[in-house]
Design a protein around this motif. Structure first.
Motif, short mmCIF file in Angstrom:
data_model
loop_
_atom_site.label_atom_id
_atom_site.label_comp_id
_atom_site.label_asym_id
_atom_site.label_seq_id
_atom_site.Cartn_x
_atom_site.Cartn_y
_atom_site.Cartn_z
N CYS A 94 46.24 53.09 47.51
CA CYS A 94 47.00 53.04 48.77
C CYS A 94 48.31 52.27 48.58
N CYS A 131 51.73 52.77 53.22
CA CYS A 131 52.83 53.39 53.96
C CYS A 131 52.50 53.47 55.45
N CYS A 176 48.70 57.04 57.83
CA CYS A 176 47.39 57.34 58.42
C CYS A 176 47.19 56.54 59.70
N CYS A 230 48.75 61.37 53.70
CA CYS A 230 48.73 60.34 52.66
C CYS A 230 49.55 60.84 51.46
S1 SF4 Z 1 48.48 57.22 54.24
FE1 SF4 Z 1 47.19 55.44 54.56
S2 SF4 Z 1 45.82 55.42 52.80
FE2 SF4 Z 1 47.51 56.76 52.26
S3 SF4 Z 1 48.94 55.43 51.20
FE3 SF4 Z 1 49.57 55.46 53.32
S4 SF4 Z 1 48.54 53.70 54.22
FE4 SF4 Z 1 47.53 54.12 52.28
#
Ligand code: SF4
Ligand code: SF4
Ligand code: FES
Length: 752
Positions: free
Chosen positions: A156, A159, A162, A206
């Motif tokens: 992870c 970012c 999600c 993701c």
């Molecule tokens: S979408 Fe969620 S799980 Fe995937 S990298 Fe970004 S924060 Fe991490």
């Protein structure tokens, strides 16, 4: 351009030396796309907007001392932007170095390999070797996040796409970040599994291999997949979807980023994950003829495989014998072309008893062609009956968007159990709706489940008042079957004195029909009165069912014809807004299964009927679907319910996207997702019956029909004096209660 149309103010700037004119307020990252320049992003996403968390999108802006983030910087007149130069490259290299400090460098064994933005950007801007000497920070791997998703915390990059999907799009707020800095992890806010109807979207959002779908992970590499773009046919929304297949094995479905018009680039979990049935070994792959045992033997009937030629000849012969005393039920799961063909073939035989409606819904046809986007832009949204989230999940995301981001008012009418994720006004009936309706002008969108209810006349009058007051009123009827609107427009409804489904079943029960043909439908599980359906099917001398599996209804057939799924045939479908959408076959059907349409063509040949050429048929389909129907509604609202007797509770019928006895029941991978039987009651009702969460109850209707051992769920969202029961669950079919409006609850007797 009319003088009254507001002009968008355009701004001129230069990006990498190219002059660009875009509307004022455009973000640099979007402005760059107009000249086909992709600026790398992680936390930014078109549908989520900027977050300014990751800083991979650095660009140089002349006159600014530091690099700026393109995802959260608006264009300005005369701005000179550089997205590619040594300074920008250095900035991105530094950012990537931070991302890779703790990220495992094991792309070859990561499920995202080949379609990972971290892998791609590291190849483009990374420095090729690491300068760190400390060991990487270990974090939990292969975390079971919920029934659909596995999370690798080490991968992870935080970012937060999600998390923001759950905040901004579904409004369910299930995910959050825990801990700080390099220790940050993704977790559910409650500690419970991550669930709901839209979870799979986060695996697409993701940008790295942190979130992966249980049904797809480690099954293939993207470069080995072959992709087809088609329309989802699991419900009437019609989301566009990519279907990835390898060696004729259906592997996954993905959303279509450009599909702003229908899906808004999302898929629900039913559409995304319910594909395992296609390759299920229980598929019927040869016509099956039922052989009754010798009388008195006490043995069960057996199925014998016969070839298609004999099966069609038998079907044709039985239809000829029955003449007009035959009926056709179903067709809402067929493609448009197949539905039209069905109407042509059976009407050519003089059969007028044709009806695609096999559930609770009786009204599907209407003359509205308002689009999905129109719904999003409405000022007020009125839902009548079952919530759209239960019937058209991705459309419900539009409603959530309209309310949360565009300021629309949501008013729901009826006594359904609440499950809204945005503020709504709930009113019991049309009189209360009249009072709750905001007086200001603007578009009103009415979203109806097509079930006539007492008070509909008053609603029609109210609607007339809105129109007379100059308000634009849009109508959306949510068909229960994916192509219910197409089937209706293309002739699979009774006209010229033909019987509707209920009347057909009653006639069949009374021995008046010689043949019943059930086209891809499961009335034994879905029609409100199961006893009537079973009696009708038993009393009919010859029942033909087209399906993929031996469903609850097919069990009663004399002849089962094995047909293709929508992933195995090509044509069109009609969505709830009346759009004609393409359905493109992605995999080959198993040997022995053919499309319903092909079976109908064979039947027509066996009966000596001439069919129109394909081009003419396609043209006709389009014309019929896009023409408002000339026939009137054949359903009157029911009388008001009598008052309940002492101890009786009103039944609220619910549905979920994870109920059903066909594609869902025969998808072995979805066992955890299927809705389990339950009896939801208000805390006051629970108290009155001395019930608590998890207690088992028997639910009985007048006449003795009963559902046994349903776990109680105490939920303040259910109106007091009612019990919410889920329709379409094979182990506890609600229609076994015969459509009862009132039931009694009793604690189940649990024997050791
Ligand atoms: S979408 Fe969620 S799980 Fe995937 S990298 Fe970004 S924060 Fe991490
Ligand atoms: S909302 Fe309907 S059409 Fe869209 S993905 Fe879900 S089941 Fe398929
Ligand atoms: S994409 Fe711009 S800061 Fe993340």
């Amino acid at each position: 351009v009319s003088a009254t149309v507001p002009q968008t103010e355009l701004v001129t700037l230069s990006i990498d030396g190219v002059e660009v004119r875009v509307p004022k307020g455009t973000l640099l990252v979007e402005a760059a796309k107009t000249i086909h320049t992709d600026i790398p992003v992680y936390c930014y996403h078109e549908k989520l907007g900027p977050a300014g968390l990751c800083r991979i999108c650095l660009v140089e802006i002349e006159g600014m001392p530091k690099l700026q983030i393109a995802c959260n910087t608006e264009v300005a007149a005369g701005m000179k932007v550089y997205t590619q130069n040594p300074r920008v490259d250095d900035g991105r290299r530094a950012i990537l170095e931070f991302f890779l400090l703790n990220h495992p460098l094991d792309c070859p064994i990561c499920d995202k390999g080949g379609e990972c933005d971290l892998q791609d950007y590291a190849m483009a801007w990374g420095q090729g070797s690491s300068r760190t000497v400390e060991p990487k920070l270990p974090k939990p791997k292969a975390v079971d996040l919920g029934p659909t998703i596995v999370l690798d915390e080490e991968r992870c990059i935080v970012c937060q796409r999600c998390v923001r999907f759950d905040q901004i799009i579904t409004r369910e707020d299930q995910l959050r970040t825990d801990d700080r800095g390099a220790h940050t992890i993704i977790a559910t806010a409650t500690g419970k599994p991550y669930g709901g109807d839209f979870t799979g979207n986060v695996t697409e959002l993701c940008p790295v291999g942190a979130l992966t779908s249980k049904t797809y992970r480690f099954r293939s590499r993207p470069w080995d997949n072959h992709r087809t773009t088609t329309s989802c046919t699991q419900c009437s929304v019609g989301c566009q979807m990519h279907v990835d297949e390898r060696g004729d094995q259906l592997l996954r479905t993905m959303s279509v980023a450009e599909d702003d018009a229908v899906s808004d680039a999302w898929l629900c979990d039913r559409g995304r994950y319910n594909i395992g049935f296609v390759g299920d070994e229980r598929r019927v792959t040869q016509p099956l003829l039922k052989q009754d045992p010798s009388p008195g033997s006490g043995q069960a009937p057996t199925w014998v495989q016969i070839d298609w030629h004999d099966a069609i000849a038998m079907w044709a012969a039985e239809l000829k014998k029955a003449g007009t005393n035959a009926g056709v039920i179903g067709g809402g799961r067929l493609l448009n072309e197949e539905a039209y063909l069905a109407g042509l073939v059976f009407r050519a035989l003089g059969i007028e008893n044709i009806d695609h409606r096999t559930g609770e819904q009786t009204v599907v046809h209407h003359d509205g062609f308002a689009s999905h986007v129109d719904l999003e832009n409405a000022n007020t949204i009125v839902t009548l009956g079952r919530p759209p989230s239960q019937l058209a999940p991705v459309l419900d995301l539009r409603i959530r968007k309209a309310v949360s981001r565009r300021g629309a008012r949501l008013i729901s009418v009826g006594d359904h159990a609440a499950n809204s994720f945005v503020p709504e006004t709930r009113v019991a009936d049309v009189a209360a709706l009249r009072k709750a309706m905001p007086a200001e002008p603007g578009t009103i969108a009415v979203v109806w489940d097509g079930v006539p209810r007492t008070g509909d006349d008053a609603f029609v009058a109210l609607r007339g008042e809105w129109t007379a007051a100059g308000r634009r009123v849009l109508t959306y009827v949510l068909p229960e079957e994916p192509n219910g609107r197409g089937a209706d427009a293309l002739g699979l409804h009774p006209v010229n004195g033909g019987l509707d489904t209920r009347a057909m079943l009653e006639a069949a029960r009374d021995g008046k029909l010689g043949v019943l043909t059930v086209l891809g439908a499961n009335p034994v599980l879905r029609f409100p009165d199961r006893a009537l359906v079973e009696a009708a099917l038993r009393a009919t001398p010859f029942v033909v069912v087209t399906d993929l599996f031996v469903t609850e209804t097919a069990e009663f057939a004399n002849l089962i014809l094995p047909v293709c799924s929508a992933f195995e045939k090509t044509g069109t479908t009609t969505d709830l807004a009346g759009d004609v959408l393409p359905v493109i076959g992605a995999v080959r059907a198993p040997d022995g299964a053919i499309a319903d349409g092909d079976a109908l063509v064979l039947l027509a040949e066996a009966l000596g009927l001439a069919l129109p050429p394909v081009a003419q048929l396609e043209q006709k389909v389009y014309e019929l679907v896009r023409t408002p129907p000339a026939f009137a509604s054949d359903t009157a609202p029911p009388d008001a319910l009598p008052a309940p007797q002492d101890g009786e509770l009103r039944v609220i019928r619910e549905t979920t996207i994870f109920t059903g006895g066909g594609t869902l029941a025969f998808d072995q991978r979805l066992a955890e997702l299927r809705t389990q039987p339950r009896a939801r009651v208000h805390p006051d009702t629970a108290r009155a019956f001395a019930l608590g969460d998890g207690d088992l109850v028997d639910v009985s209707a007048a006449g003795g029909a009963m559902l046994t051992d349903l776990p109680v769920v105490v939920d303040p969202g259910v109106p007091a004096g009612a019990v919410a029961l889920v329709d379409g669950i094979p182990r506890a079919p609600l229609n076994a209660l015969g459509g009862a409006n009132y039931v009694r609850l009793a604690k189940a007797l649990v024997t050791a």
